[in-house]
Design a protein around this motif. Structure first.
Motif, mmCIF file in Angstrom:
data_model
loop_
_atom_site.group_PDB
_atom_site.id
_atom_site.type_symbol
_atom_site.label_atom_id
_atom_site.label_comp_id
_atom_site.label_asym_id
_atom_site.label_seq_id
_atom_site.Cartn_x
_atom_site.Cartn_y
_atom_site.Cartn_z
ATOM 1 N N HIS A 12 0.826 -1.213 0.000
ATOM 2 C CA HIS A 12 0.000 0.000 0.000
ATOM 3 C C HIS A 12 0.858 1.261 0.000
ATOM 4 O O HIS A 12 0.482 2.274 -0.594
ATOM 5 C CB HIS A 12 -0.918 -0.013 1.225
ATOM 6 N N TYR A 56 1.434 3.575 -2.916
ATOM 7 C CA TYR A 56 0.395 4.494 -3.404
ATOM 8 C C TYR A 56 -0.099 5.459 -2.344
ATOM 9 O O TYR A 56 -1.039 6.207 -2.591
ATOM 10 C CB TYR A 56 -0.784 3.695 -3.973
ATOM 11 N N SER A 108 -0.598 8.592 -0.429
ATOM 12 C CA SER A 108 -0.434 9.963 -0.882
ATOM 13 C C SER A 108 -0.210 10.870 0.315
ATOM 14 O O SER A 108 -0.477 10.509 1.448
ATOM 15 C CB SER A 108 -1.673 10.424 -1.642
ATOM 16 N N TRP A 136 -1.233 8.146 -10.866
ATOM 17 C CA TRP A 136 -1.715 9.423 -10.344
ATOM 18 C C TRP A 136 -1.788 10.500 -11.419
ATOM 19 O O TRP A 136 -2.223 11.606 -11.143
ATOM 20 C CB TRP A 136 -0.802 9.911 -9.220
ATOM 21 N N VAL A 146 -6.309 3.694 -9.289
ATOM 22 C CA VAL A 146 -5.407 2.698 -9.868
ATOM 23 C C VAL A 146 -6.066 1.336 -9.781
ATOM 24 O O VAL A 146 -6.675 1.004 -8.757
ATOM 25 C CB VAL A 146 -4.057 2.648 -9.109
ATOM 26 N N HIS A 202 -4.944 -5.308 -7.209
ATOM 27 C CA HIS A 202 -4.679 -4.190 -6.296
ATOM 28 C C HIS A 202 -5.441 -2.972 -6.801
ATOM 29 O O HIS A 202 -5.155 -2.449 -7.875
ATOM 30 C CB HIS A 202 -3.175 -3.909 -6.239
ATOM 31 N N SER A 233 -8.884 6.925 -3.697
ATOM 32 C CA SER A 233 -8.361 8.121 -3.050
ATOM 33 C C SER A 233 -9.376 9.253 -3.115
ATOM 34 O O SER A 233 -10.181 9.335 -4.049
ATOM 35 C CB SER A 233 -7.065 8.558 -3.744
ATOM 36 N N SER A 236 -5.886 1.147 -0.171
ATOM 37 C CA SER A 236 -5.601 0.038 -1.090
ATOM 38 C C SER A 236 -6.551 -1.106 -0.801
ATOM 39 O O SER A 236 -6.820 -1.412 0.367
ATOM 40 C CB SER A 236 -4.166 -0.463 -0.913
ATOM 41 N N HIS A 286 -1.887 0.342 -13.472
ATOM 42 C CA HIS A 286 -0.710 1.126 -13.154
ATOM 43 C C HIS A 286 0.523 0.505 -13.801
ATOM 44 O O HIS A 286 0.474 -0.574 -14.344
ATOM 45 C CB HIS A 286 -0.515 1.265 -11.660
#
Lengths: 202, 357
Positions: free
Chosen positions: A167, A170, A172, B11, B248, B263, B267, B274, B357
């Motif tokens: 995790h 990714y 942020s 992203w 993603v 995965h 966000s 995740s 991704h």
């Protein structure tokens, strides 16, 4: 912990400890687990009473706590140091005072939306009491069930480490900092699961 | 800008959206005291400066002492984050590869991390979408480590995400102290520096791991070149907390397993969750994922039983459940209800065509 160390800890948490003394305190903290625990408690209780428990503790309450603990200060050379001023956590001269303040912190922390839990894969007790509602801005109601010591084990810490590591790629923003820091912290031994909320399915 | 510059492929799209929104939404007048400007200065400082500091990480009354070393030399970024008093774990990043030394688990995890952000993190630009769910404000200035500091708060507007308070050095914009807070403003986790130096140069020796790796297992994990199976790839969250969206969707090798998991990353522009979807270990071709981090084959060891439940991982949470026989695990630095919400809503969507991704 000596009075001098207490002074250093409280001065550090106030941002008033000189750099030279900060280095010494840092060395002590690195090798003294008990001191680290005390340090953590002081910081935690400090945050609980200073501004970070808005809505839970009134300003007047904090003031009363400060006054109560100031009353326990042992004057140095006949007076309390004006430089650092009154610090509620500094003396903790009596166990009763410490226990009292700790209880305040515990009560405050119990109001948190998330249940206090364990690191590295140990389970928490919070569990959804009802099927998940449609997304809203309102709080979701939780029921914290009683502990059941006979419950089975929870997620293996090593397995969780794998997920968190994956995790972190990714994460942020400042989440990344927290995730990385959490990965650095040793996973504690599995503790008995608190309830059926976290278990290995048969 | 640092966050954008990370150039994580996944992203790019959301960053472009944020940028477009920033351009489209009229900005109110921003002066030198605008907290968003200070956050950008912080991002810049974290990504471009050399620094060597020792900080405390406090969570749930527990303290860990850590050292961070960050060097930028000729465009090459090297970083080392080290636990000084606990696990002995270390993270070392050398430009595009991250190595995690876990002596307590006798394991070294290695993962490619091209264009990864600094260990101490940074915040994205606050576009309209982020502003919808977070409120950013300046708090009264103060002193910390004997230095004047700006205090910035990023407050979540609901209970599905955490917020931050940051104490930024007035001169360098480096974060001297940060707090992770819940929607009530209560501190969940904090980091503050006891020492922070910003030297002109940092020797290689300060970036070398201190961990002895003899006898440790080396595990390489990361995004898989192989796709997850069509069955796994079909899983998506059918409902999301406000503001979260899929950013993603791809495959990830977890802990040396022989078959990649699906995965998914969700966000709100700041917080990230995740979701890992894994086939049952007894499924044909699934490959057994073994207990422990040090799995390097994943094929012969006994499989782990499926997990169900909530676990705390640092200041965030993980929630595991079983959906149609598949292990679904949501992990993130978000409140428990958010990972539960997302994990509970995961369903097979029948093979949506979404970006990898």
């Amino acid at each position: 912990m000596s009075e001098q160390i207490r002074e250093q800890v409280s001065a550090f948490l106030d941002g008033e400890l000189p750099n030279s003394e900060t280095e010494l305190l840092l060395k002590r903290l690195t090798r003294d687990g008990e001191l680290r625990e005390s340090f953590g408690r002081y910081a935690l209780i400090g945050e609980a009473i200073r501004g970070t428990t808005r809505g839970l503790l009134t300003k007047g309450f904090s003031g009363r706590v400060n006054l109560a603990i100031d009353g326990e200060l042992i004057p140095v050379n006949g007076h309390v140091s004006p430089l650092r001023g009154p610090r509620w956590w500094r003396p903790f001269a009596g166990a009763a005072v410490a226990a009292g303040v700790a209880a305040v912190a515990v009560v405050a922390l119990q109001q948190r939306a998330v249940a206090p839990t364990l690191r590295g894969g140990a389970p928490v007790t919070a569990r959804m009491a009802a099927p998940m509602p449609v997304p809203t801005r309102e709080a979701i109601s939780y029921t914290v069930p009683t502990t059941s010591p006979a419950a089975p084990a929870a997620m293996p810490p090593a397995r969780l480490t794998n997920y968190v590591f994956a995790h972190s790629r990714y994460s942020s923003g400042l989440d990344l900092r927290g995730v990385i820091a959490d990965l650095l912290i040793e996973a504690e031994e599995q503790q008995p699961a608190a309830n059926e909320a976290a278990h290995v399915a048969p | 800008m640092t966050w954008v510059a990370r150039n994580r492929a996944g992203w790019l799209i959301p960053c472009a959206v944020v940028g477009a929104l920033l351009a489209a939404v009229p900005q109110r007048s921003r002066g030198a005291d605008d907290p968003r400007d200070w956050l950008q200065k912080m991002n810049q400082a974290l990504a471009t400066r050399n620094y060597d500091g020792t900080f405390f990480h406090l969570s749930e009354g527990r303290v860990e002492t850590m050292r961070i070393v960050h060097r930028v030399r000729a465009g090459r970024v090297s970083e080392r984050l080290q636990s000084l008093d606990g696990s002995g774990r270390e993270f070392v990043r050398d430009n595009d590869e991250l190595t995690c030394y876990l002596p307590d688990q006798h394991t070294v995890l290695v993962e490619p991390r091209p264009e990864h952000g600094p260990f101490l993190g940074s915040l994205p630009q606050f576009g309209a979408d982020v502003n919808e769910f977070y409120r950013i404000e300046s708090l009264p200035a103060t002193h910390i480590l004997g230095r004047a500091a700006r205090v910035i708060a990023v407050n979540p507007k609901d209970q599905f995400r955490f917020g931050y308070r940051l104490w930024l050095d007035e001169k360098t914009a480096m974060p001297l102290k940060t707090q992770l807070c819940d929607s009530r403003g209560q501190v969940i986790e904090q980091i503050f520096f006891a020492r922070l130096d910003m030297p002109e140069s940092i020797p290689d020796s300060d970036l070398a791991p201190a961990v002895r790796t003899e006898g440790m297992r080396w595990v390489r994990q990361g995004p898989s070149h192989d796709s997850a199976s069509p069955a796994l790839s079909a899983y998506r969250a059918s409902e999301l907390p406000p503001g979260f969206r899929l950013t993603v969707a791809g495959a990830q090798t977890i802990g040396g397993a022989s078959v990649p998991a699906s995965h998914l990353v969700y966000s709100d522009g700041l917080a990230t969750v995740s979701v890992f979807v894994e086939a049952p270990s007894d499924a044909p071709g699934a490959g057994a994922r073994v207990t422990g981090t040090g799995a390097d084959t994943g094929s012969s060891a006994p499989a782990e039983p499926p997990m169900q439940g909530l676990a705390r991982v640092g200041s965030g949470f993980a929630f595991s459940t079983v959906v149609q026989g598949h292990q679904v695990t949501a992990v993130g630095e978000v409140p428990a209800q958010t990972v539960e919400f997302i994990a509970h809503s995961v369903k097979s969507s029948g093979g949506a065509d979404l970006p990898r991704h």
